[in-house]
Scaffold this active site. Sequence first.
Site, PDB file in Angstrom:
ATOM      1  NE  ARG A  50      -3.149  -2.290   3.147  1.00 50.98           N
ATOM      2  CZ  ARG A  50      -3.672  -2.489   4.347  1.00 50.98           C
ATOM      3  NH1 ARG A  50      -3.617  -1.520   5.249  1.00 50.98           N
ATOM      4  NH2 ARG A  50      -4.232  -3.646   4.659  1.00 50.98           N
ATOM      5  CG  ASP A  52       2.044   6.195   2.953  1.00 57.73           C
ATOM      6  OD1 ASP A  52       1.191   5.339   3.253  1.00 57.73           O
ATOM      7  OD2 ASP A  52       3.093   6.375   3.603  1.00 57.73           O
ATOM      8  CE1 TYR A 111       7.616   1.662  -2.086  1.00 59.49           C
ATOM      9  CE2 TYR A 111       8.567  -0.296  -1.073  1.00 59.49           C
ATOM     10  CZ  TYR A 111       7.465   0.480  -1.381  1.00 59.49           C
ATOM     11  OH  TYR A 111       6.211   0.079  -0.991  1.00 59.49           O
ATOM     12  NE  ARG A 202       7.342  10.100   2.827  1.00 57.73           N
ATOM     13  CZ  ARG A 202       6.173  10.497   3.364  1.00 57.73           C
ATOM     14  NH1 ARG A 202       5.143   9.658   3.384  1.00 57.73           N
ATOM     15  NH2 ARG A 202       6.049  11.700   3.860  1.00 57.73           N
TER      16      ARG A 202
END
Length: 255
Positions: A50, A52, A111, A202
């Site tokens: 999922r 953001d 990522y 992040r």
Amino acid sequence: MPRYAFKVEYNGAPFVGWQRQPDHPSVQGAIEAALARIEPGPHTIASAGRTDAGVHAYAQVAHCDLARDWSTFRLSEAVNFHLKPQPIAIVGCKRVAEDWHARFSATERRYVFRVLVRRPPVTHERGLVWQVLRPLDVEAMREGAAHLIGLHDFTTFRSTICQAASPVKTLNAIEIEEIPLALGSEVRFHLRARSFLHNQVRSIVGTLERVGAGSWAPDQVHEALLACDRAACGPVAPPHGLYLAGVEYDDNPFA
């Protein structure tokens, strides 16, 4: 019921994230609505992860069960037609086994985080990169990142609202790439792990940016990790530089 795997590309800017939410635009909701246009009835799709609000994807993976035996080409074309004009595209579609699962069958997730280093404002890639104004010391960031590789308690780099059962994760790799540009450079962070905690990427990138800017010494990353305290983390990087870049499987339908 036949099960189909989708490789999905999207720009996350208009959405509250991947997950369907009442009265808010989401990537999952948009795809499920498109499926309902080609095959009546409610549809629920499962994803590898999922993302953001504001986070993008080059290669999110999801699966769905449909009543009809579709040609994968026709299915992807039909879904893409009904997704217009939203910035979502099915870029791969494969028939998979009934027990194949986009989330639970995944063995690794990748990522990419993009940082644009330059003084002038961003124009063409606004909303697609995190802009920083001062040069970054890439070697210092690599030195700091090395402390995070392997099996660790990542409480420091985990959102306070993270729902994972444990903060212990294995980070397989962090590679930091510097690409010279006519004005400045682009720094790309490539991270690989079987799974990630909420805001882990992040949080790591925001902390390493402080190292690159000279505000932190590389060894402070190790100290922050050992603290197991969210307050020890550096600033959290903004969502719009982050991309889900790929998902791996033992029997990868998109290999």
